[in-house]
Design a protein around this motif. Sequence first.
Motif, PDB file in Angstrom:
ATOM      1  N   VAL A   1     -80.495  46.521  14.198  1.00 26.10           N
ATOM      2  CA  VAL A   1     -79.599  47.363  14.994  1.00 26.10           C
ATOM      3  C   VAL A   1     -78.158  47.152  14.545  1.00 26.10           C
ATOM      4  CG1 VAL A   1     -78.714  47.807  17.327  1.00 26.10           C
ATOM      5  CG2 VAL A   1     -81.170  47.389  16.966  1.00 26.10           C
TER       6      VAL A   1
ATOM      7  N   VAL B   1     -83.733  47.881  23.257  1.00 30.62           N
ATOM      8  CA  VAL B   1     -84.708  47.031  22.581  1.00 30.62           C
ATOM      9  C   VAL B   1     -84.405  45.576  22.921  1.00 30.62           C
ATOM     10  CG1 VAL B   1     -85.046  48.683  20.726  1.00 30.62           C
ATOM     11  CG2 VAL B   1     -83.335  46.886  20.467  1.00 30.62           C
TER      12      VAL B   1
ATOM     13  N   PRO C   1     -78.762  43.716  21.216  1.00 29.97           N
ATOM     14  CA  PRO C   1     -80.153  43.906  21.645  1.00 29.97           C
ATOM     15  C   PRO C   1     -80.494  43.015  22.842  1.00 29.97           C
ATOM     16  CG  PRO C   1     -80.044  43.852  19.264  1.00 29.97           C
ATOM     17  CD  PRO C   1     -78.655  43.514  19.756  1.00 29.97           C
TER      18      PRO C   1
ATOM     19  N   ARG D   1     -85.727  52.163  14.312  1.00 27.72           N
ATOM     20  CA  ARG D   1     -86.249  50.910  14.861  1.00 27.72           C
ATOM     21  C   ARG D   1     -87.779  50.916  14.787  1.00 27.72           C
ATOM     22  NH1 ARG D   1     -85.656  45.535  16.370  1.00 27.72           N
ATOM     23  NH2 ARG D   1     -86.861  45.099  18.242  1.00 27.72           N
ATOM     24  N   ARG D   2     -88.331  50.122  13.866  1.00 25.78           N
ATOM     25  CA  ARG D   2     -89.776  49.960  13.738  1.00 25.78           C
ATOM     26  C   ARG D   2     -90.491  51.302  13.652  1.00 25.78           C
ATOM     27  NH1 ARG D   2     -90.855  44.991  18.091  1.00 25.78           N
ATOM     28  NH2 ARG D   2     -89.539  43.449  17.013  1.00 25.78           N
TER      29      ARG D   2
ATOM     30  N   GLY E   1     -83.935  42.111  15.540  1.00 30.31           N
ATOM     31  CA  GLY E   1     -82.950  42.961  16.202  1.00 30.31           C
ATOM     32  C   GLY E   1     -81.667  43.101  15.405  1.00 30.31           C
TER      33      GLY E   1
END
Length: 349
Positions: free
Chosen positions: A190, A181, A174, A116-117, A187
């Motif tokens: 995910v 998150v 999400p 994630r990021r 999102g």
Amino acid sequence: MAYEWPVDPHDLFLERYPQMVNTGVAAADADAMRAAITDMWPDRPGGWVYEWSRLAAGYAASGAHLRAATAYGWAKFPTLADAAKRAAQTAQVAQYLLAAPDFGIAFERRSIAIPRRGEQIDLPVHLLTPPGWTAADPVLLASGGVDSWKMDLHNLFVATALRTGLRVLAFDIPGTGETTVPMSVDGYGVIGALIETARGLGSGKVAHLGISMGGYYSARSGLAGDVDAAVVLGGPVEQSFAADRTWAFGMRGIIGNALGFDHEPTDTELSQHMSGFGLRELLDRDRNAPMLVINGADDVHVPQHDTLVFEGRRDTETILLPDAGHCGGAKLPQAMGIIMDWLAAAELR
């Protein structure tokens, strides 16, 4: 980040009572809670979280752990806006795990690492595996929406696994539950990671069932062809994200919390955060997986357009249940029966 906002608990009972009794709350308990609760946020007698937690603690003391988990699920409803709500969710997890040996279906709680990021989040998911399922069989991703999460929908997911023969991977979208998150346009990453995980847990074939806001994600995965079949129950896809939409039954605050606000957002703030969610670009393509899109015709949260916009697409069936509310409302058992039959007949094996 989280915040409380003005909401009348009696309005929530008005809308959610059918959901309560259709997802495991005894009608007598729902009636008792409706009579006892006078305020939404205070953690004291008459408060939503206090009364539901008191009911749950009684069930826990008697060894009725699944009933306790269900009641704690309603205690933390509709979002984790304060410490009392977060404590209720912690208690729900504990009671749910104590109940697991009696689920009547193989159960595993697993943490999945999701990129994630540039970082990594650990996402707790639940695997519900029916008798006879083997690694040569498909997997079904399943989630609820912004206020009803994987443990809250346990009975529906177990029934789906048993009736379809699919292994269910249940998760929180999400911005909700145990997913850390916030809800955002990106999102969906995910969800993409969960799809890839699910492909490695069975035959490689993956279906996706999304309920309410979870239906947004299953609509997106189905339209993009990222999964082998997709079911959308009460999912918002286009008009639900219009700037001039209205909010009912506390949904404004629920969505604001899911988006990660620490204060009640203005209409402009909400619109700015949600303007990119619409799926028009995918709707204009012709590459979707087989899809079932279903909702109640009288949904106060998701306009009929967001179901009917799928009419005429290839490999797609659309159903609006008459005299039924969001996700089918009081007709949820009928909606789930249609969904289970559709999944059982889908060409996943």
